[in-house]
Each structure stands twice: as C-alpha cells, then as structure tokens.
Design a protein around this motif. Sequence first.
Motif, PDB file in Angstrom:
ATOM      1  N   ILE A   1      19.673  64.805  70.320  1.00 54.28           N
ATOM      2  CA  ILE A   1      19.421  63.599  71.120  1.00 54.28           C
ATOM      3  C   ILE A   1      19.745  63.851  72.584  1.00 54.28           C
ATOM      4  O   ILE A   1      18.948  63.568  73.482  1.00 54.28           O
ATOM      5  N   VAL A   2      20.913  64.413  72.854  1.00 53.05           N
ATOM      6  CA  VAL A   2      21.349  64.569  74.245  1.00 53.05           C
ATOM      7  C   VAL A   2      20.596  65.673  74.970  1.00 53.05           C
ATOM      8  O   VAL A   2      20.600  65.718  76.196  1.00 53.05           O
ATOM      9  N   ASP A   3      19.939  66.558  74.225  1.00 51.13           N
ATOM     10  CA  ASP A   3      19.153  67.605  74.856  1.00 51.13           C
ATOM     11  C   ASP A   3      17.813  67.095  75.388  1.00 51.13           C
ATOM     12  O   ASP A   3      17.113  67.804  76.125  1.00 51.13           O
ATOM     13  N   ARG A   4      17.450  65.878  75.013  1.00 47.96           N
ATOM     14  CA  ARG A   4      16.187  65.321  75.492  1.00 47.96           C
ATOM     15  C   ARG A   4      16.361  64.825  76.931  1.00 47.96           C
ATOM     16  O   ARG A   4      17.447  64.437  77.357  1.00 47.96           O
ATOM     17  N   SER A   5      15.279  64.827  77.668  1.00 48.05           N
ATOM     18  CA  SER A   5      15.345  64.378  79.058  1.00 48.05           C
ATOM     19  C   SER A   5      15.604  62.874  79.110  1.00 48.05           C
ATOM     20  O   SER A   5      15.184  62.124  78.227  1.00 48.05           O
ATOM     21  N   GLY A   6      16.320  62.461  80.158  1.00 48.00           N
ATOM     22  CA  GLY A   6      16.584  61.041  80.339  1.00 48.00           C
ATOM     23  C   GLY A   6      17.871  60.557  79.722  1.00 48.00           C
ATOM     24  O   GLY A   6      18.197  59.374  79.814  1.00 48.00           O
ATOM     25  N   TYR A   7      18.640  61.462  79.090  1.00 51.73           N
ATOM     26  CA  TYR A   7      19.894  61.071  78.465  1.00 51.73           C
ATOM     27  C   TYR A   7      21.073  61.589  79.284  1.00 51.73           C
ATOM     28  O   TYR A   7      21.105  62.754  79.690  1.00 51.73           O
ATOM     29  N   ASP A   8      22.025  60.719  79.556  1.00 47.41           N
ATOM     30  CA  ASP A   8      23.286  61.133  80.155  1.00 47.41           C
ATOM     31  C   ASP A   8      24.304  61.291  79.038  1.00 47.41           C
ATOM     32  O   ASP A   8      24.393  60.460  78.130  1.00 47.41           O
ATOM     33  N   TYR A   9      25.092  62.323  79.123  1.00 48.06           N
ATOM     34  CA  TYR A   9      26.008  62.619  78.021  1.00 48.06           C
ATOM     35  C   TYR A   9      27.229  63.355  78.550  1.00 48.06           C
ATOM     36  O   TYR A   9      27.120  64.217  79.428  1.00 48.06           O
ATOM     37  N   SER A  10      28.379  62.990  78.044  1.00 51.65           N
ATOM     38  CA  SER A  10      29.595  63.733  78.359  1.00 51.65           C
ATOM     39  C   SER A  10      30.451  63.800  77.108  1.00 51.65           C
ATOM     40  O   SER A  10      30.405  62.896  76.260  1.00 51.65           O
ATOM     41  N   GLN A  11      31.204  64.848  76.985  1.00 57.44           N
ATOM     42  CA  GLN A  11      32.067  65.029  75.819  1.00 57.44           C
ATOM     43  C   GLN A  11      33.387  65.625  76.275  1.00 57.44           C
ATOM     44  O   GLN A  11      33.413  66.600  77.034  1.00 57.44           O
ATOM     45  N   LYS A  12      34.464  65.022  75.841  1.00 55.33           N
ATOM     46  CA  LYS A  12      35.785  65.507  76.212  1.00 55.33           C
ATOM     47  C   LYS A  12      36.656  65.546  74.975  1.00 55.33           C
ATOM     48  O   LYS A  12      36.765  64.565  74.234  1.00 55.33           O
ATOM     49  N   TYR A  13      37.257  66.682  74.740  1.00 57.10           N
ATOM     50  CA  TYR A  13      38.130  66.831  73.579  1.00 57.10           C
ATOM     51  C   TYR A  13      39.550  66.399  73.938  1.00 57.10           C
ATOM     52  O   TYR A  13      40.045  66.664  75.038  1.00 57.10           O
ATOM     53  N   LEU A  14      40.208  65.723  73.014  1.00 58.66           N
ATOM     54  CA  LEU A  14      41.586  65.302  73.221  1.00 58.66           C
ATOM     55  C   LEU A  14      42.500  66.516  73.323  1.00 58.66           C
ATOM     56  O   LEU A  14      42.249  67.559  72.704  1.00 58.66           O
ATOM     57  N   ASP A  15      43.562  66.369  74.079  1.00 60.32           N
ATOM     58  CA  ASP A  15      44.519  67.475  74.178  1.00 60.32           C
ATOM     59  C   ASP A  15      45.630  67.313  73.137  1.00 60.32           C
ATOM     60  O   ASP A  15      46.694  67.903  73.251  1.00 60.32           O
ATOM     61  N   HIS A  16      45.354  66.503  72.122  1.00 62.93           N
ATOM     62  CA  HIS A  16      46.321  66.287  71.051  1.00 62.93           C
ATOM     63  C   HIS A  16      45.858  66.935  69.744  1.00 62.93           C
ATOM     64  O   HIS A  16      44.655  67.031  69.482  1.00 62.93           O
ATOM     65  N   ASP A  17      46.792  67.359  68.948  1.00 60.70           N
ATOM     66  CA  ASP A  17      46.568  67.788  67.573  1.00 60.70           C
ATOM     67  C   ASP A  17      47.354  66.865  66.659  1.00 60.70           C
ATOM     68  O   ASP A  17      48.100  65.986  67.125  1.00 60.70           O
ATOM     69  N   TYR A  18      47.185  67.069  65.357  1.00 62.47           N
ATOM     70  CA  TYR A  18      48.018  66.308  64.429  1.00 62.47           C
ATOM     71  C   TYR A  18      48.488  67.213  63.301  1.00 62.47           C
ATOM     72  O   TYR A  18      47.861  68.222  62.989  1.00 62.47           O
TER      73      TYR A  18
END
Length: 297
Positions: A205-222
């Motif tokens: 989905i995000v590879d298609r044109s017209g989509y804004d996308y951001s992804q951030k991984y948490l700096d926490h583990d469990y």
Amino acid sequence: MSSSPSSSSSSPEKQKKVAIIGAGPVGAMAALALAKRGYKVDVFEKRPDSRSNKIYEGRSINLALSQRGRTALRKFGLEDEMVNSGVEMKSRLIHTISGATYSVPYGPNGEAILSISRQGINELLVTAAEAQENVTFQFNTGCEEVNLQRREIVLSVETPSTSSPSDSGDDKKKPSPPTFETKIYNDYDLIIGSDGARSAARKAIVDRSGYDYSQKYLDHDYKELTIPANADGSYKLSPHNALHIWPRGDFMMIGLPNQDGSFTMTLFMPHKIFEGIKTDDDVTSFFNTNFPDAVPL
C-alpha cells in the motif's frame, strides 16, 4: 500460476473471495466475520498451528479484555467461553517504590476488565472460523509480496524438516532444514493484511504513489516473568482481581492474574536498561532497587 487453495462451493461468479494474511486475533476475527457474510476466505499464517504443536510463537503476554472486545465476541457466540477462561479485574493496583499501594477502580459501579490468555483467544477464534465451511487456514505459509494492481500474493510455503541419519553413523537422527516452495495466487477480490509490524500487505500500500507513510520502532522491549501460585493454589498478590502495576518513570512492570493462581508479569523497559543487566547479581540488584515488594514473591 498455482490455483487458489480453496474454491467456491456454489455460484462462484457471485461469491467473493478474500485472502487474509496473518492468523492472529485480528486475522481470525476478520475471517469469522467475513465468512458469516458469505465470503469465501483463505487465511495464510507463517507460524505453525499452536493447537497441534502446543507451541505458541505469537506474543505470549496476557491481554486485558474490555467491553468492546466482549461485544465483538458476543456477536459470534464466543463471549461466555472466553469470560469463563479469564479472571475479572475490577481495578488497577498501583505499587509505589516504597511498597505502599493504592487502588484505581475501573468504574464507580464495579465495572471490570478480564485478564485472558492471548493464545487462548487466538485459538478460540481460529477454531470458530475454521468451523465455517467457507474458511480455510494454511499455516507455515508466509506472505513475501503483495501486488495490489494484479491482486496477487506471493507466498512462501514451508515443508517441515524431517529426520535423517547423523554424519557420525550412529542411530541418532538429526533434523534436516525445512524447505520452502513459492506459490502465487491472483484470484482474490479482496486482500486483507493482518501480518504484524513488517507487513507485506502494508508495504504494498505505502509503495504506491500518493501515500504518505512513516514508521518508528519503540525503543522499549519487554520480558515476560511469572509469579507462581502458592502451594495451595492461592494467589501471592492481593487482591488477585486487579491489574497490578509498578510504574517507574520510563519503565514499568505489570501483573495479570491467571485462573491457576499465578500472575503473568511483563516488564516493559528501554533497550539501554535491558542491555545494562548482564549478570544474576545485576538482576537481583535491579529488582531490589525498583521492585522490592515483588522480590519475595
């Protein structure tokens, strides 16, 4: 091209077909809901079926089931079974660094949420969905790629490892590595992605044109821990019908009760703190400093 693993039982020109990637609680619930509406549903899951091999490779932490979740289960006649397997929690019990505690009720009229097993609710939903004649599950099958324009999914199907004689010539057998076969299906009307953080469906989905996308991984583990029951099966934490919380700034520990008298504990903490705990003495010192009232348990 491979054919789809299932075919429509009647009126194939009218019965829409759906592929669901991921058989966690979300994917299994979606499969059940769509099947009830008459769709033909195929669910693909890269992990093995935990109901048969007794190993659950999903996140094992308990879930807190609220009224919203119970309403969804109720629609499919599954609420009572899940409620009967859980433990009611009427409040949050906060544990301070000094060892003092105080209660925060979930509502003024005895409202409660339920401590349930994630594996339990997942397997309940998979079994209920699988009981529908228009649903199939294919485990050990990961999704490598999705092409939305062609409505195509590329799957990697694992063939389990087999045992073979060892190189030393003795009678012991060693497992051979699993093999993988690539299969491509392109006859679905709808593709649903519920395949987690590194979702192939979301990438498409995000590879298609017209989509804004951001992804951030948490700096926490469990880290999952356990407080076992007393020898007589009673709970070591009181009251037992509460969500126990040890808030400590940028990390915390929680405890959810189980029916066998134990508590499933989860420690959420930044990577950097986990990385600083290297020895048994480090563990003991950390818990004595931050969770002194939990240590004797």
